[in-house]
Write a protein that holds these residues in place. Structure first.
Motif, PDB file in Angstrom:
ATOM      1  N   THR A 109      44.088  60.708 -35.420  1.00 44.74           N
ATOM      2  CA  THR A 109      42.641  60.858 -35.374  1.00 44.74           C
ATOM      3  C   THR A 109      41.943  61.284 -36.597  1.00 44.74           C
ATOM      4  OG1 THR A 109      42.192  62.864 -34.627  1.00 44.74           O
ATOM      5  CG2 THR A 109      42.508  61.310 -32.634  1.00 44.74           C
ATOM      6  N   TYR A 133      39.375  64.014 -36.373  1.00 44.42           N
ATOM      7  CA  TYR A 133      38.150  63.950 -35.922  1.00 44.42           C
ATOM      8  C   TYR A 133      38.011  64.627 -34.469  1.00 44.42           C
ATOM      9  CZ  TYR A 133      35.625  61.461 -39.686  1.00 44.42           C
ATOM     10  OH  TYR A 133      35.385  60.980 -40.802  1.00 44.42           O
ATOM     11  N   LEU A 134      39.138  64.249 -33.785  1.00 47.59           N
ATOM     12  CA  LEU A 134      39.341  64.919 -32.389  1.00 47.59           C
ATOM     13  C   LEU A 134      40.933  65.478 -32.198  1.00 47.59           C
ATOM     14  CD1 LEU A 134      37.241  62.989 -30.018  1.00 47.59           C
ATOM     15  CD2 LEU A 134      36.726  65.328 -30.753  1.00 47.59           C
ATOM     16  N   PRO A 135      40.977  66.327 -31.587  1.00 47.95           N
ATOM     17  CA  PRO A 135      42.540  66.647 -31.255  1.00 47.95           C
ATOM     18  C   PRO A 135      43.382  65.520 -30.297  1.00 47.95           C
ATOM     19  CG  PRO A 135      40.964  68.501 -30.426  1.00 47.95           C
ATOM     20  CD  PRO A 135      40.049  67.409 -30.573  1.00 47.95           C
ATOM     21  N   LEU A 136      44.473  65.558 -30.655  1.00 46.71           N
ATOM     22  CA  LEU A 136      45.299  64.203 -29.870  1.00 46.71           C
ATOM     23  C   LEU A 136      47.033  64.569 -30.611  1.00 46.71           C
ATOM     24  CD1 LEU A 136      45.354  62.134 -27.639  1.00 46.71           C
ATOM     25  CD2 LEU A 136      45.089  60.493 -29.476  1.00 46.71           C
ATOM     26  N   THR A 158      48.128  67.137 -26.719  1.00 48.11           N
ATOM     27  CA  THR A 158      46.809  67.836 -27.172  1.00 48.11           C
ATOM     28  C   THR A 158      47.051  67.641 -28.718  1.00 48.11           C
ATOM     29  OG1 THR A 158      47.801  70.163 -26.666  1.00 48.11           O
ATOM     30  CG2 THR A 158      46.140  68.983 -24.859  1.00 48.11           C
ATOM     31  N   SER A 181      39.260  61.195 -27.273  1.00 45.87           N
ATOM     32  CA  SER A 181      40.338  61.520 -28.264  1.00 45.87           C
ATOM     33  C   SER A 181      40.877  59.992 -28.541  1.00 45.87           C
ATOM     34  CB  SER A 181      41.337  62.506 -27.903  1.00 45.87           C
ATOM     35  OG  SER A 181      40.688  63.677 -27.925  1.00 45.87           O
ATOM     36  N   CYS A 182      41.334  59.446 -27.485  1.00 49.00           N
ATOM     37  CA  CYS A 182      41.852  58.124 -27.603  1.00 49.00           C
ATOM     38  C   CYS A 182      41.091  56.951 -28.173  1.00 49.00           C
ATOM     39  CB  CYS A 182      42.528  57.527 -26.409  1.00 49.00           C
ATOM     40  SG  CYS A 182      44.128  58.414 -25.536  1.00 49.00           S
ATOM     41  N   HIS A 214      43.146  61.962 -23.294  1.00 52.44           N
ATOM     42  CA  HIS A 214      41.776  62.120 -23.144  1.00 52.44           C
ATOM     43  C   HIS A 214      41.150  60.794 -23.646  1.00 52.44           C
ATOM     44  CE1 HIS A 214      37.795  63.973 -23.863  1.00 52.44           C
ATOM     45  NE2 HIS A 214      38.273  64.751 -23.155  1.00 52.44           N
ATOM     46  N   ILE A 220      33.022  57.647 -31.007  1.00 50.47           N
ATOM     47  CA  ILE A 220      33.344  58.759 -30.183  1.00 50.47           C
ATOM     48  C   ILE A 220      31.787  59.035 -29.324  1.00 50.47           C
ATOM     49  CG2 ILE A 220      33.210  61.470 -30.174  1.00 50.47           C
ATOM     50  CD1 ILE A 220      34.786  61.142 -32.861  1.00 50.47           C
ATOM     51  N   ALA A 238      38.730  57.648 -30.565  1.00 50.30           N
ATOM     52  CA  ALA A 238      38.749  58.228 -31.837  1.00 50.30           C
ATOM     53  C   ALA A 238      39.963  57.297 -32.807  1.00 50.30           C
ATOM     54  CB  ALA A 238      38.581  59.613 -32.027  1.00 50.30           C
ATOM     55  N   TYR A 259      44.189  67.590 -20.748  1.00 53.90           N
ATOM     56  CA  TYR A 259      43.687  66.494 -21.677  1.00 53.90           C
ATOM     57  C   TYR A 259      44.549  65.498 -22.113  1.00 53.90           C
ATOM     58  CZ  TYR A 259      40.297  70.162 -21.605  1.00 53.90           C
ATOM     59  OH  TYR A 259      39.201  71.033 -21.236  1.00 53.90           O
TER      60      TYR A 259
END
Length: 453
Positions: free
Chosen positions: A293, A296-299, A119, A333-334, A330, A77, A336, A327
């Protein structure tokens, strides 16, 4: 505010109560909440602001596949943040999003080769439904828009996603578009009439779908959206054969099948996606998020079949596919997600899930011996115990008692009225499974004593 002048725990709780509105807050009491303040986490455990160690039974919100504290995730990240933290997805692409799109196309079943990044799960569902709208408008079928969904199904909280969510016991003052959806009755085998076989129950649930299509008219129905396992509805596993038979019914009526794998995707059942590998269907679209993910991050992503995309495409009609988010794709995020998938692959975590699932499910089924447990059900690393009570208020009280008793003993579960749901991180060990179910047993025994049973 400096690091040397951090607010104490009481102040943080005060600020939280007075200024932060949490998801699904009870509006008669939201300023009185005293939510657990989580300070740090490692592996499958959380530590709160008082230093208490808690086993994370729900894996965050069904999402923490690889566990907490992964330095390699933090490094991936940080590396992407320094290289390229953002660029507009409307006019540009990035290396992480292009690689991830190809990877998801490779992992998804059949001809699901087209990835629209979102998102999260709600916007992935919105995208799937809007794609159905777009396709049918493009084909000159503007009336073919109704969505068939299931009672107790959960698909998100944006306007469209909430519209097709069947949590009938949730009291709300929000609007939904009731003209757009029809709900099929509960598919939970636990609810079948006394003396009815699971096979006969499956026949009845398939007949519910066929009857609804006959009543509404196939020419008016654009899609059927279904979770392979109804997670937030209480880990409801439909009867064997149900998925394949309903998929065949939809195909025969040109009704798109949307498989909502926001929970079941990325290893929860020991497969990247459960639709084909576990339930023998090839949906027209798959929605995913959460485990992509490991939280760890929004996706999120909506994965669309070649067949649907071909029906959306017309070289003589230069209309835009005007759906998207700031986003989308993003790059951080990708990145991650790519590292998360790499960890799942390199550590053989999906094989690990298959190896430990029998022990997890065996310990789960053993909870049925308690008098207050009406049903103990699950699949893969998904489980639920449903408590027995005579009315809704008693059910809520029972669910809260079980939740409190578990937390007191160092286990977090997700309370859903009279149910306790758990879906631990996929890295959980045999010994940690025993730790989790030992606490559950102690909690159930304590609640039964409290109830005088």
């Amino acid at each position: 505010m400096t690091l040397s002048n951090q607010p104490d725990l009481a102040t943080l709780h005060e600020w939280d109560r007075n200024h932060q509105l949490h998801p699904w807050a009870a509006m008669d009491a939201w300023r009185g909440y005293d939510n657990i303040l989580v300070d740090r986490a490692e592996g499958i455990y959380l530590t709160d602001g008082q230093g208490r160690k808690l086993l994370d039974g729900p894996a965050g919100m069904w999402c923490m596949q690889i566990g907490y504290g992964r330095k390699e995730m933090a490094d991936a990240i940080a590396k992407q943040v320094l290289k390229l933290p953002y660029t507009s997805p409307f006019t540009n692409t990035t290396e992480p999003s292009a690689i991830l799109a190809k990877k998801l196309a490779d992992l998804a079943p059949g001809d699901l080769n087209n990835v629209f990044f979102t998102t999260g799960g709600s916007t992935a569902v919105d995208t799937a439904l809007r794609t159905m709208h777009f396709m049918n408008n493009r084909l000159g079928r503007p009336e073919k828009k109704i969505v068939l969904a299931r009672e107790k199904g959960y698909h998100g909280s944006t306007y469209l996603a909430q519209t097709v969510t069947g949590k009938e016991r949730d009291k709300t003052r929000f609007d939904t578009e009731k003209r757009l959806v029809r709900f099929l009755p509960d598919v939970n085998p636990y609810c079948r009439p006394a003396g009815m076989s699971v096979e006969a129950w499956c026949d009845e649930k398939v007949a519910d779908l066929e009857q609804m299509i006959a009543e509404v008219g196939a020419d008016s129905i654009g899609a059927f959206i279904a979770e392979p396992i109804l997670a937030s509805g209480g880990v409801i596993v439909p009867p064997p054969g149900y998925h394949r038979r309903t998929w065949e019914v939809c195909k025969s009526h040109d009704i798109l099948y949307i498989s909502d794998e926001v929970v079941t995707g990325f290893g929860r059942l020991g497969e990247w996606f459960a639709s084909e590998a576990v339930f023998d269907i090839q949906p027209d679209m798959i929605t995913c998020a959460k485990g992509i993910t490991s939280g760890y991050l929004p996706l999120g992503a909506c994965i669309i079949s070649d067949a649907v995309m071909e029906r959306c495409t017309d070289p003589d009609d230069p209309v835009l596919f005007s759906n998207g988010y700031t986003y989308s794709g993003h790059p951080v995020s990708c990145a991650a997600a790519l590292k998360n998938i790499e960890i799942l692959e390199e550590e053989g975590i999906l094989a690990h899930v298959k190896e430990i699932t029998p022990h997890f499910q065996r310990r789960l089924r053993e909870l049925s011996r308690y008098e207050i447990v009406g049903d103990a059900r699950g699949m893969g690393l998904l489980g639920c115990i449903e408590g027995k009570a005579e009315n809704l208020e008693a059910e809520r009280q029972l669910g809260q008692m079980i939740d409190d008793a578990c937390e007191e003993r160092g286990l977090l579960v997700r309370p859903l009225i009279n149910m306790a749901v758990f879906s631990p991180p996929l890295i959980i060990t045999h010994e940690q499974i025993d730790e989790m179910f030992d606490i559950l047993e102690q909690a159930l025994e304590a609640v039964e004593r409290q109830m005088g049973l």
